[in-house]
Motif scaffolding. Structure first.
Motif, mmCIF file in Angstrom:
data_model
loop_
_atom_site.group_PDB
_atom_site.id
_atom_site.type_symbol
_atom_site.label_atom_id
_atom_site.label_comp_id
_atom_site.label_asym_id
_atom_site.label_seq_id
_atom_site.Cartn_x
_atom_site.Cartn_y
_atom_site.Cartn_z
ATOM 1 N N GLN A 292 -5.383 5.687 -3.128
ATOM 2 C CA GLN A 292 -4.975 4.470 -3.831
ATOM 3 C C GLN A 292 -3.457 4.334 -3.841
ATOM 4 O O GLN A 292 -2.925 3.237 -3.624
ATOM 5 C CB GLN A 292 -5.495 4.484 -5.273
ATOM 6 C CG GLN A 292 -6.982 4.270 -5.383
ATOM 7 C CD GLN A 292 -7.475 4.416 -6.825
ATOM 8 O OE1 GLN A 292 -6.764 4.918 -7.686
ATOM 9 N NE2 GLN A 292 -8.691 3.978 -7.061
ATOM 10 N N ALA A 293 -2.749 5.436 -4.095
ATOM 11 C CA ALA A 293 -1.287 5.386 -4.144
ATOM 12 C C ALA A 293 -0.701 5.057 -2.768
ATOM 13 O O ALA A 293 0.227 4.245 -2.655
ATOM 14 C CB ALA A 293 -0.726 6.716 -4.650
ATOM 15 N N ILE A 294 -1.248 5.663 -1.719
ATOM 16 C CA ILE A 294 -0.765 5.384 -0.363
ATOM 17 C C ILE A 294 -1.009 3.926 -0.002
ATOM 18 O O ILE A 294 -0.127 3.251 0.556
ATOM 19 C CB ILE A 294 -1.442 6.333 0.649
ATOM 20 C CG1 ILE A 294 -0.925 7.750 0.453
ATOM 21 C CG2 ILE A 294 -1.217 5.872 2.077
ATOM 22 C CD1 ILE A 294 -1.706 8.803 1.208
ATOM 23 N N ASN A 295 -2.182 3.426 -0.316
ATOM 24 C CA ASN A 295 -2.498 2.025 -0.007
ATOM 25 C C ASN A 295 -1.622 1.065 -0.804
ATOM 26 O O ASN A 295 -1.207 0.018 -0.289
ATOM 27 C CB ASN A 295 -3.971 1.732 -0.245
ATOM 28 C CG ASN A 295 -4.864 2.382 0.793
ATOM 29 O OD1 ASN A 295 -4.420 2.721 1.886
ATOM 30 N ND2 ASN A 295 -6.115 2.576 0.452
ATOM 31 N N ALA A 296 -1.338 1.399 -2.071
ATOM 32 C CA ALA A 296 -0.466 0.547 -2.884
ATOM 33 C C ALA A 296 0.940 0.524 -2.296
ATOM 34 O O ALA A 296 1.559 -0.547 -2.181
ATOM 35 C CB ALA A 296 -0.430 1.049 -4.327
ATOM 36 N N LEU A 297 1.449 1.681 -1.904
ATOM 37 C CA LEU A 297 2.778 1.749 -1.297
ATOM 38 C C LEU A 297 2.819 0.955 0.000
ATOM 39 O O LEU A 297 3.765 0.216 0.264
ATOM 40 C CB LEU A 297 3.158 3.209 -1.046
ATOM 41 C CG LEU A 297 4.530 3.458 -0.436
ATOM 42 C CD1 LEU A 297 5.617 2.922 -1.355
ATOM 43 C CD2 LEU A 297 4.721 4.937 -0.184
ATOM 44 N N ARG A 298 1.771 1.108 0.804
ATOM 45 C CA ARG A 298 1.693 0.358 2.058
ATOM 46 C C ARG A 298 1.712 -1.154 1.801
ATOM 47 O O ARG A 298 2.362 -1.913 2.498
ATOM 48 C CB ARG A 298 0.384 0.726 2.758
ATOM 49 C CG ARG A 298 0.534 0.954 4.213
ATOM 50 C CD ARG A 298 -0.804 1.304 4.826
ATOM 51 N NE ARG A 298 -0.767 2.688 5.244
ATOM 52 C CZ ARG A 298 -1.824 3.427 5.469
ATOM 53 N NH1 ARG A 298 -3.018 2.942 5.276
ATOM 54 N NH2 ARG A 298 -1.686 4.657 5.874
ATOM 55 N N GLY A 299 0.975 -1.574 0.786
ATOM 56 C CA GLY A 299 0.947 -2.992 0.437
ATOM 57 C C GLY A 299 2.300 -3.508 -0.012
ATOM 58 O O GLY A 299 2.721 -4.609 0.360
#
Length: 84
Positions: A62-69
């Motif tokens: 979730q954290a990686i995807n949020a950062l990517r977004g």
């Protein structure tokens, strides 16, 4: 202990403690009722470790995807600057 899916058919009305207790007592009196063995402390600890690991992996994703977004909203030059 009784598996919950074996007791569920005996619940006659809404979800209350009294209805659950009645369903459990009726289910236990059946001859075909199967019982679940009680887990040892080591088995419970191993299950807890696996659940915690799965939770941490989900949170990491979730954290990686949020950062990517968030990074995708930046212009490409700013993304490269931020990643250096």
């Amino acid at each position: 202990m009784n598996p919950a899916d074996c007791v569920k058919p005996f619940v006659k009305r809404g979800k209350t403690d009294a209805a659950d207790a009645e369903a459990i007592s009726e289910a236990v009196t059946r001859k075909t009722m199967r019982f679940v063995p009680i887990k040892s402390a080591d088995q419970q600890a191993a299950a807890m470790v696996l659940r915690t690991r799965a939770l941490l992996i989900r949170q990491q994703t979730q954290a990686i995807n949020a950062l990517r977004g968030h990074l995708s909203k930046l212009p490409p030059s700013a993304r490269l600057k931020w990643l250096r």
